[in-house]
Design a protein around this motif. Structure first.
Motif, PDB file in Angstrom:
ATOM      1  N   LYS A  94       0.978  -1.242  -0.291  1.00  0.00           N
ATOM      2  CA  LYS A  94       0.153  -0.035   0.063  1.00  0.00           C
ATOM      3  C   LYS A  94       0.945   1.329  -0.337  1.00  0.00           C
ATOM      4  O   LYS A  94       1.965   1.244   1.132  1.00  0.00           O
ATOM      5  CB  LYS A  94      -1.539   0.060   0.968  1.00  0.00           C
ATOM      6  CG  LYS A  94      -1.538   1.490   1.162  1.00  0.00           C
ATOM      7  CD  LYS A  94      -3.045   1.073   2.048  1.00  0.00           C
ATOM      8  CE  LYS A  94      -2.344   1.123   3.750  1.00  0.00           C
ATOM      9  NZ  LYS A  94      -3.590   0.918   4.610  1.00  0.00           N
ATOM     10  N   VAL A  95       0.601   2.063  -1.063  1.00  0.00           N
ATOM     11  CA  VAL A  95       1.050   3.535  -1.347  1.00  0.00           C
ATOM     12  C   VAL A  95       0.733   4.523  -1.253  1.00  0.00           C
ATOM     13  O   VAL A  95      -0.567   4.152  -2.054  1.00  0.00           O
ATOM     14  CB  VAL A  95       2.101   3.093  -2.220  1.00  0.00           C
ATOM     15  CG1 VAL A  95       3.557   4.302  -2.423  1.00  0.00           C
ATOM     16  CG2 VAL A  95       3.288   2.286  -1.925  1.00  0.00           C
ATOM     17  N   TYR A  96       1.047   5.457  -0.888  1.00  0.00           N
ATOM     18  CA  TYR A  96      -0.325   7.180  -0.916  1.00  0.00           C
ATOM     19  C   TYR A  96       0.281   7.788  -2.228  1.00  0.00           C
ATOM     20  O   TYR A  96       1.470   8.337  -2.846  1.00  0.00           O
ATOM     21  CB  TYR A  96       0.314   7.563   0.784  1.00  0.00           C
ATOM     22  CG  TYR A  96      -0.379   6.797   1.264  1.00  0.00           C
ATOM     23  CD1 TYR A  96      -2.228   6.044   1.675  1.00  0.00           C
ATOM     24  CD2 TYR A  96       1.025   6.559   2.166  1.00  0.00           C
ATOM     25  CE1 TYR A  96      -2.316   5.859   2.919  1.00  0.00           C
ATOM     26  CE2 TYR A  96      -0.151   5.571   3.159  1.00  0.00           C
ATOM     27  CZ  TYR A  96      -1.966   4.940   3.403  1.00  0.00           C
ATOM     28  OH  TYR A  96      -2.193   4.247   4.819  1.00  0.00           O
ATOM     29  N   GLY A  97      -0.316   8.261  -2.495  1.00  0.00           N
ATOM     30  CA  GLY A  97      -0.357   9.268  -3.241  1.00  0.00           C
ATOM     31  C   GLY A  97      -1.048  10.418  -3.278  1.00  0.00           C
ATOM     32  O   GLY A  97      -2.023  10.583  -2.820  1.00  0.00           O
ATOM     33  N   GLU A  98      -0.939  11.223  -4.262  1.00  0.00           N
ATOM     34  CA  GLU A  98      -2.226  12.266  -4.529  1.00  0.00           C
ATOM     35  C   GLU A  98      -2.851  12.811  -6.354  1.00  0.00           C
ATOM     36  O   GLU A  98      -2.042  12.746  -7.120  1.00  0.00           O
ATOM     37  CB  GLU A  98      -1.509  13.806  -4.256  1.00  0.00           C
ATOM     38  CG  GLU A  98      -1.668  14.021  -2.397  1.00  0.00           C
ATOM     39  CD  GLU A  98      -3.008  14.122  -1.782  1.00  0.00           C
ATOM     40  OE1 GLU A  98      -3.465  15.073  -2.444  1.00  0.00           O
ATOM     41  OE2 GLU A  98      -2.454  14.034  -0.976  1.00  0.00           O
ATOM     42  N   THR A  99      -4.287  12.940  -5.904  1.00  0.00           N
ATOM     43  CA  THR A  99      -4.622  13.497  -7.375  1.00  0.00           C
ATOM     44  C   THR A  99      -5.561  15.075  -6.884  1.00  0.00           C
ATOM     45  O   THR A  99      -5.351  15.323  -5.895  1.00  0.00           O
ATOM     46  CB  THR A  99      -5.866  12.823  -8.065  1.00  0.00           C
ATOM     47  OG1 THR A  99      -5.913  13.388  -9.905  1.00  0.00           O
ATOM     48  CG2 THR A  99      -6.833  12.519  -6.975  1.00  0.00           C
ATOM     49  N   THR A 100      -5.680  15.006  -8.206  1.00  0.00           N
ATOM     50  CA  THR A 100      -6.096  17.215  -7.676  1.00  0.00           C
ATOM     51  C   THR A 100      -8.138  17.123  -7.676  1.00  0.00           C
ATOM     52  O   THR A 100      -8.879  16.099  -8.436  1.00  0.00           O
ATOM     53  CB  THR A 100      -6.300  18.366  -8.765  1.00  0.00           C
ATOM     54  OG1 THR A 100      -6.616  18.009  -9.567  1.00  0.00           O
ATOM     55  CG2 THR A 100      -5.024  18.311  -8.329  1.00  0.00           C
ATOM     56  N   CYS A 101      -8.827  17.577  -7.311  1.00  0.00           N
ATOM     57  CA  CYS A 101     -10.284  17.182  -7.276  1.00  0.00           C
ATOM     58  C   CYS A 101     -11.222  18.935  -6.827  1.00  0.00           C
ATOM     59  O   CYS A 101     -11.156  20.058  -5.470  1.00  0.00           O
ATOM     60  CB  CYS A 101     -11.321  16.615  -5.677  1.00  0.00           C
ATOM     61  SG  CYS A 101     -12.285  16.370  -6.564  1.00  0.00           S
ATOM     62  N   GLY A 102     -10.849  18.998  -7.661  1.00  0.00           N
ATOM     63  CA  GLY A 102     -11.036  20.653  -7.804  1.00  0.00           C
ATOM     64  C   GLY A 102     -10.367  21.680  -7.773  1.00  0.00           C
ATOM     65  O   GLY A 102      -8.741  21.403  -8.973  1.00  0.00           O
ATOM     66  N   ILE A 103     -10.014  21.984  -6.953  1.00  0.00           N
ATOM     67  CA  ILE A 103      -8.758  23.075  -6.775  1.00  0.00           C
ATOM     68  C   ILE A 103      -7.941  23.143  -5.664  1.00  0.00           C
ATOM     69  O   ILE A 103      -7.491  23.296  -5.136  1.00  0.00           O
ATOM     70  CB  ILE A 103      -8.492  24.797  -6.743  1.00  0.00           C
ATOM     71  CG1 ILE A 103      -9.815  25.202  -5.291  1.00  0.00           C
ATOM     72  CG2 ILE A 103      -9.921  25.201  -7.633  1.00  0.00           C
ATOM     73  CD1 ILE A 103      -9.301  26.850  -5.380  1.00  0.00           C
ATOM     74  N   ASN A 104      -8.589  21.517  -4.958  1.00  0.00           N
ATOM     75  CA  ASN A 104      -7.958  20.920  -3.549  1.00  0.00           C
ATOM     76  C   ASN A 104      -7.134  19.309  -4.272  1.00  0.00           C
ATOM     77  O   ASN A 104      -8.056  19.281  -5.347  1.00  0.00           O
ATOM     78  CB  ASN A 104      -8.989  20.476  -2.571  1.00  0.00           C
ATOM     79  CG  ASN A 104      -9.577  22.010  -2.369  1.00  0.00           C
ATOM     80  OD1 ASN A 104      -8.862  22.893  -1.504  1.00  0.00           O
ATOM     81  ND2 ASN A 104     -11.052  22.392  -2.154  1.00  0.00           N
ATOM     82  N   GLY A 105      -6.202  19.361  -2.744  1.00  0.00           N
ATOM     83  CA  GLY A 105      -6.181  17.872  -3.286  1.00  0.00           C
ATOM     84  C   GLY A 105      -6.538  16.535  -2.679  1.00  0.00           C
ATOM     85  O   GLY A 105      -7.442  16.919  -2.571  1.00  0.00           O
ATOM     86  N   GLU A 106      -6.318  15.652  -3.583  1.00  0.00           N
ATOM     87  CA  GLU A 106      -6.898  14.231  -2.412  1.00  0.00           C
ATOM     88  C   GLU A 106      -6.211  13.355  -2.578  1.00  0.00           C
ATOM     89  O   GLU A 106      -5.516  13.111  -3.321  1.00  0.00           O
ATOM     90  CB  GLU A 106      -8.585  13.727  -3.333  1.00  0.00           C
ATOM     91  CG  GLU A 106      -9.122  13.221  -3.074  1.00  0.00           C
ATOM     92  CD  GLU A 106     -10.091  14.059  -1.847  1.00  0.00           C
ATOM     93  OE1 GLU A 106     -10.679  12.957  -1.451  1.00  0.00           O
ATOM     94  OE2 GLU A 106     -10.430  15.168  -1.670  1.00  0.00           O
ATOM     95  N   GLN A 107      -6.094  12.513  -1.591  1.00  0.00           N
ATOM     96  CA  GLN A 107      -5.374  11.656  -1.185  1.00  0.00           C
ATOM     97  C   GLN A 107      -5.807  10.521  -2.187  1.00  0.00           C
ATOM     98  O   GLN A 107      -7.219   9.773  -2.218  1.00  0.00           O
ATOM     99  CB  GLN A 107      -5.255  11.206   0.253  1.00  0.00           C
ATOM    100  CG  GLN A 107      -4.533  10.337   0.495  1.00  0.00           C
ATOM    101  CD  GLN A 107      -3.802   9.575   2.024  1.00  0.00           C
ATOM    102  OE1 GLN A 107      -3.020   9.830   2.429  1.00  0.00           O
ATOM    103  NE2 GLN A 107      -5.022   8.775   2.197  1.00  0.00           N
ATOM    104  N   ILE A 108      -5.035   9.731  -2.730  1.00  0.00           N
ATOM    105  CA  ILE A 108      -5.267   8.610  -3.331  1.00  0.00           C
ATOM    106  C   ILE A 108      -5.104   6.987  -2.739  1.00  0.00           C
ATOM    107  O   ILE A 108      -3.225   7.133  -2.835  1.00  0.00           O
ATOM    108  CB  ILE A 108      -5.302   8.353  -4.941  1.00  0.00           C
ATOM    109  CG1 ILE A 108      -6.146   9.678  -5.552  1.00  0.00           C
ATOM    110  CG2 ILE A 108      -5.262   7.004  -5.419  1.00  0.00           C
ATOM    111  CD1 ILE A 108      -7.463   8.763  -5.769  1.00  0.00           C
TER     112      ILE A 108
END
Length: 372
Positions: free
Chosen positions: A4-18
């Motif tokens: 299990k590894v953590y990444g990030e993407t964007t949702c609107g103008i905010n970040g969202e952990q993946i």
């Protein structure tokens, strides 16, 4: 074996952990990515495979399943290449799970293993800090954005192999130095309101609009200086505060308009779309909604030249952001709200030829054209 590894993407103008979950099991060689990925994320399979091989690392020739959680959130962009590659390395035993637990990984992989710049890194770093992560790995091309956020250690490896060596403890990467945001000290515009000679009435009107945050319409014949005055309107607005500068920088980072050498947006935005612009480009849109011109003008000026030439549909969609200071875009994939607090400055000719009421040149328009 599971990792299990953590990444990030964007949702609107905010970040969202993946959460990137990787499972390697026996079976025919395959590489599947699930969890509502878009085309750019699905293409990660080929980039990750080539990057691992060309970095001298082993790509397991077994059944690989990658799950991107939460599964109901549409994932777009190439920033998940790096966490997927790291997840495969952990699952195959090259890295240990405890070596990656406190770190978020963000970046696009080139076929030779180098880590390429992506859009939207600033909101990802801010979100990673807010949820309590200690470290985040970003591309070296986004280091200017990484310097802006305190409270989290930012690492910028040049390649996947360099990152692996750091996680193993063989080569320790330096933490990126922080840089304070000082919007008032270094803000420099290319133009200046003081350059305007004459036009006292219009200059006074622009000063009132700037002081009160009012919208303004300028009517005049071609060459009278409407566009020249509009471009200088942001220079008499108050300097951006640190919070405003960071918010504007987040928007431009997500839109991919933040230049590599630019650390933070210190000038108030000035956007001047052509009158042929569609309503979606003006207000924002796409299958996964992206910021439009009204959001890119946030805390700045939206200039609409040749105002009567804009389509009625495009002008009607400006009603909500002008009244509310934000715009909500609903699509099948998502419904997102973007900030849109701007001053709208418009300019038009008094008639189609532009010379109605001119003392030196006679108007050649017919009466019904002027009335229309």
């Amino acid at each position: 074996m599971y990792a299990k590894v953590y990444g990030e993407t964007t949702c609107g103008i905010n970040g969202e952990q993946i959460i990137v979950e990787v499972d390697i099991s026996n079976g025919l060689p395959s590489f599947d990515i699930v969890g509502l990925p878009d085309t750019s994320v699905k293409e990660s399979r080929e980039r990750v495979r080539a990057a691992l091989k060309n970095s001298g690392l082993i790509f397991p020739m077994t059944r690989i399943t990658v799950n991107l959680a939460p599964a109901d959130l549409k994932k777009d962009g190439s920033g998940l290449d790096l966490p997927i590659a790291v997840g495969i390395l952990v699952s195959s035993g090259v890295l240990q799970q405890e070596q990656v637990d406190d770190t978020i990984f963000v970046g696009e992989l080139a076929l030779d293993g180098t880590i390429r710049q992506i859009a939207g890194v600033l909101p990802m770093i801010l979100h990673a800090r807010d949820i309590g992560r200690k470290n985040i790995v970003i591309p070296a091309g986004n280091c200017a954005e990484g310097r802006l956020v305190d409270g989290i250690d930012v690492l910028i490896p040049a390649s996947l192999l360099e990152l692996v060596e750091h996680l193993r403890g063989e080569k320790v990467l330096d933490v990126l130095d922080k840089e304070a945001i000082c919007a008032a000290a270094t803000s420099v515009y290319d133009v200046d309101f003081a350059e305007v000679r004459g036009q006292q009435v219009v200059k006074r009107a622009l000063e009132i609009a700037a002081a009160g945050g009012h919208n303004i319409l300028m009517v005049g014949s071609p060459g009278s200086g409407k566009t020249m005055l509009a471009r200088r309107l942001p220079t008499i607005l108050p300097p951006l505060t640190e919070a405003e500068a960071l918010e504007v920088t987040k928007i431009y980072s997500i839109a991919g308009l933040l230049q590599r050498q630019e650390r933070v947006m210190l000038e108030r935005p000035f956007r001047s779309p052509h009158h042929t612009i569609s309503s979606s480009a003006l207000i924002g849109g796409g299958s996964v909604p992206r910021p439009g011109e009204v959001t890119l003008s946030h805390h700045g000026v939206l200039f609409l030249d040749e105002f009567p030439e804009f389509s009625r549909t495009a002008l009607e969609v400006l009603r909500q952001p002008l009244e509310d200071g934000y715009v909500t875009i609903s699509r099948v994939q998502a419904s997102l709200t973007f900030p849109a607090n701007f001053i709208m400055c418009t300019a038009q000719n008094p008639c189609p030829c532009g010379y109605l009421g001119d003392k030196k040149r006679e108007c050649s328009c017919k009466q019904f054209e002027i009335g229309r």
